[in-house]
Design an enzyme around this catalytic site. Structure first.
Site, mmCIF file in Angstrom:
data_model
loop_
_atom_site.group_PDB
_atom_site.id
_atom_site.type_symbol
_atom_site.label_atom_id
_atom_site.label_comp_id
_atom_site.label_asym_id
_atom_site.label_seq_id
_atom_site.Cartn_x
_atom_site.Cartn_y
_atom_site.Cartn_z
ATOM 1 N N ILE A 2 60.844 22.846 167.938
ATOM 2 C CA ILE A 2 60.344 22.147 166.751
ATOM 3 C C ILE A 2 61.107 20.838 166.553
ATOM 4 C CG2 ILE A 2 60.026 22.272 164.253
ATOM 5 C CD1 ILE A 2 59.774 25.320 164.562
ATOM 6 N N TYR A 16 67.348 35.042 155.273
ATOM 7 C CA TYR A 16 66.706 33.783 155.664
ATOM 8 C C TYR A 16 65.682 33.364 154.617
ATOM 9 C CZ TYR A 16 63.375 30.991 158.514
ATOM 10 O OH TYR A 16 62.513 30.035 159.005
ATOM 11 N N LYS A 34 65.564 30.039 152.302
ATOM 12 C CA LYS A 34 64.454 29.080 152.366
ATOM 13 C C LYS A 34 63.813 28.885 150.989
ATOM 14 C CE LYS A 34 64.443 28.027 156.789
ATOM 15 N NZ LYS A 34 64.773 26.665 157.250
#
Length: 258
Positions: free
Chosen positions: A15, A148, A152
Site C-alpha cells: 500500500i 488495532y 484506528k
C-alpha cells in the site's frame, strides 16, 4: 524554486509503495519512510530515480526518530503531504489480546501518526499542507483485531482534531478506511487457502477486495486541489463493505416473509 515533498510512512509495503507512486504525479520528491531501510530502498528503486524517491529509516513510534525524519524532510523541500500509512495488527480476538499487544498496536497505529504530525507540524503550517491517515474499516465497525481496531477508531478522531484545530493554518486532515486489501500478506494466506479471496469477496457488494492502487488513488485525490474544501472526513475505500454486507442482505431477502 522550492521542491514539494510528500512523506509516506510504511512505504516499503504494497500500500505504501502504491501511494508513493501515485503521489509522484504531483510532488517533486517522495520520502519513503520505513523502519526497514533495505526494504524502503528496494521500493524506492522500483519507483524511479533516487533524486525523486528517497528512502529513510525511521521508527515512527519514537519521538527522536520522527524528529530526525522531519529534519530530513526539511532538507529536501517543502512538505506538502504527510501520509500516515504505517500500521499492523496483532491479536485477532479480545480474549487473545495481551497487554503488550494492546500497547504495541496503539503505539504504531495511533501514537505514531500523532508523533509524525507533531514533528512536521511547523513544516505543514508553512506549506498549508495535507495530512492523510490510513485508518481501516476496523475503526468504523467490529471486524476482529480489537487492539488495532480501537487504535484506528482513535486515529479517525485524531484526524478530526487536526482538521478542526489546524484548519486556520490551511492544513487539511482526512482519513481513508480501506477494507481487505490484496497485499502480499493476503497472497500468502491465499497460498495456504486458495479460496481465501472467494470467501472474502462475498461480503463485499462489489464482489471483490481492494487493490493497493485503489487506496493510492483515494490518497491522490484527497491530497490534490480537487479536494481543497474537504477536511475532517473519513473516506471508506472498501468495495461497499461498510454500506452493508451483501451476503447478509441476500440471506435476509431470501428468508423475508412478503
Amino acid at each position: 524554486m522550492t521542491q514539494s515533498v510528500a512523506i509516506v510512512t510504511g512505504a516499503a509495503g504494497d500500500i505504501g509503495r502504491a501511494i508513493a507512486s501515485r503521489l509522484a504525479d504531483d510532488h517533486d520528491i517522495i520520502l519513503l519512510v520505513d523502519i526497514d531501510l533495505a526494504a524502503a530502498e528496494k521500493a524506492a528503486r522500483t519507483l524511479g530515480p533516487i533524486e525523486r524517491f528517497v528512502a529513510f529509516a525511521c521508527d515512527v513510534t519514537s519521538v527522536e526518530s520522527t524528529a530526525e525524519m522531519a529534519r530530513k524532510a526539511a532538507s529536501l523541500g517543502s512538505v506538502k503531504t504527510l501520509v500516515n500509512n504505517a500500521g499492523a495488527a496483532r491479536s485477532v480476538s479480545l480474549q487473545s489480546t495481551t497487554p503488550e499487544n494492546w500497547r504495541a498496536d496503539h503505539a504504531l497505529n495511533l501514537e505514531a501518526p500523532f508523533l509524525c504530525f507533531h514533528a512536521l507540524e511547523e513544516q505543514l503550517k508553512a506549506a498549508k499542507g495535507s495530512v492523510i491517515n490510513i485508518a481501516s474499516v476496523n475503526g468504523m465497525s467490529v471486524f476482529g483485531h480489537p487492539a488495532y481496531s480501537a487504535a484506528k477508531a482513535g486515529l479517525l478522531h485524531f484526524t478530526k482534531l487536526v482538521a478542526v484545530e489546524y484548519g486556520k493554518f490551511g492544513i487539511r486532515s482526512n482519513a481513508i478506511a480501506p477494507g481487505t486489501v490484496r497485499t502480499q500478506a493476503w497472497e500468502a494466506r491465499a497460498a495456504a487457502n486458495p479460496n481465501v479471496f472467494e470467501e472474502a469477496r462475498r461480503w463485499y457488494p462489489l464482489q471483490r477486495v481492494v487493490d493497493p492502487k485503489d487506496v493510492a488513488n483515494a490518497v491522490g485525490f484527497l491530497a490534490g486541489p480537487q479536494a481543497a474544501a474537504i477536511s475532517g472526513v473519513c473516506l471508506p475505500v472498501d468495495c461497499g463493505l461498510t454500506a452493508g454486507q451483501a451476503e447478509l442482505a441476500r440471506t435476509f431477502s431470501q428468508s423475508a416473509d412478503y
